[in-house]
Design an enzyme around this catalytic site. Structure first.
Site, PDB file in Angstrom:
ATOM      1  N   ASP A   1      46.781  54.045  45.872  1.00 35.73           N
ATOM      2  CA  ASP A   1      46.427  52.936  44.983  1.00 35.73           C
ATOM      3  C   ASP A   1      45.947  51.577  45.878  1.00 35.73           C
ATOM      4  OD1 ASP A   1      45.672  50.963  43.154  1.00 35.73           O
ATOM      5  OD2 ASP A   1      47.433  51.871  41.765  1.00 35.73           O
TER       6      ASP A   1
ATOM      7  N   TYR B   1      33.374  40.919  38.156  1.00 35.53           N
ATOM      8  CA  TYR B   1      33.174  41.593  39.313  1.00 35.53           C
ATOM      9  C   TYR B   1      32.469  40.796  40.133  1.00 35.53           C
ATOM     10  CZ  TYR B   1      30.868  45.508  41.761  1.00 35.53           C
ATOM     11  OH  TYR B   1      30.215  46.324  42.736  1.00 35.53           O
TER      12      TYR B   1
END
Length: 246
Positions: free
Chosen positions: A53, A140
């Site tokens: 991760d 984003y």
């Protein structure tokens, strides 16, 4: 653009654009480690999978400490759901920024010593969303704008030992394309807005990443390479044509 004998890590390399990049690197002769939270359904030939991760700084640090060699880092992991700004609180948008901007910084810092020893390179996977309005994925787009800026500063600070460049990627046809563009007719309609008449394939992005990582790009650092098929046809051209037809 040979990468024989070099070791490359591709984050988010198990599917989509990341898998295309990993495949291109193996074809160029590199040993490739792909990282993601979950293993792929089918491991690409010539690659090794490592669960990771990229938002977990401790796990990222331990991963790179164990790597005996590192020549190329491709910061590809990222993405965002469609979410209008007013439909979520700031904390939820911040998680998008964390994945798309802070995680690549975390990974790059952890990889720095290995890259410095190898006089290697970092390839950031940016987006055209970072240079234009990105309604529905505003966090984003902001993160990708920041990523490109980060890469330019990183390139100056880490020169001459480590090169750092960004691929500014447009629309790509992946296994998840239907979620963004609809059925085949939808994909075809979107493709017509691109000057080259098609969406990119993951292999197109992969080939560009191989170039930036190779000796062919030995004098490139702090650069942004547009991989977008010519961008988007300006809307005013279509509006002007429609006006004349009526």
């Amino acid at each position: 653009m040979e990468l024989k004998g070099r070791v490359a890590v591709v984050t988010g390399g198990t599917r989509g654009v990341g898998a295309g990049i990993a495949r291109s690197f193996t074809k160029a002769g590199a040993e490739v480690v792909v990282c993601a939270r979950r293993p792929p359904e089918v491991l690409l030939p010539g690659t090794e999978f490592a669960p990771l991760d990229v938002r977990d700084a401790d796990a990222v640090g331990q991963f790179f400490e164990k790597l005996p060699r590192l020549d190329v880092l491709v910061n590809n992991a990222g993405g965002a759901p469609y979410r209008l700004l007013a439909d979520a609180d700031a904390a939820r948008h911040a998680r998008v920024v964390e994945l798309n901007l802070l995680a690549p910084l975390t990974v790059s810092l952890a990889a720095y010593e290995g890259l410095r020893r190898a006089r290697g390179s970092v390839v950031m996977i940016g987006s055209v969303s970072g240079a234009r309005p990105s309604p529905g994925t505003a966090a984003y787009g902001a993160a990708k704008a920041g990523l490109e800026s980060l890469a330019r500063s990183m390139a100056v600070e880490w020169a001459p030992d480590v090169r750092v460049n960004t691929l500014v990627v447009g629309m790509v046809r992946t296994e998840l394309a239907s979620l963004h563009y609809g059925d085949e007719d939808g994909v075809a309609a979107v493709a017509r807005t691109v000057p080259l008449g098609r969406l990119a394939e993951p292999s197109d992005v992969g080939a560009a990443a191989v170039f930036l990582a190779s000796d062919a790009a030995a004098y490139l650092t702090g650069s942004s390479l547009l991989v977008h098929g010519g961008g988007e046809r300006p809307a005013f051209l279509d509006a002007s044509t429609a006006h004349k037809e009526t």
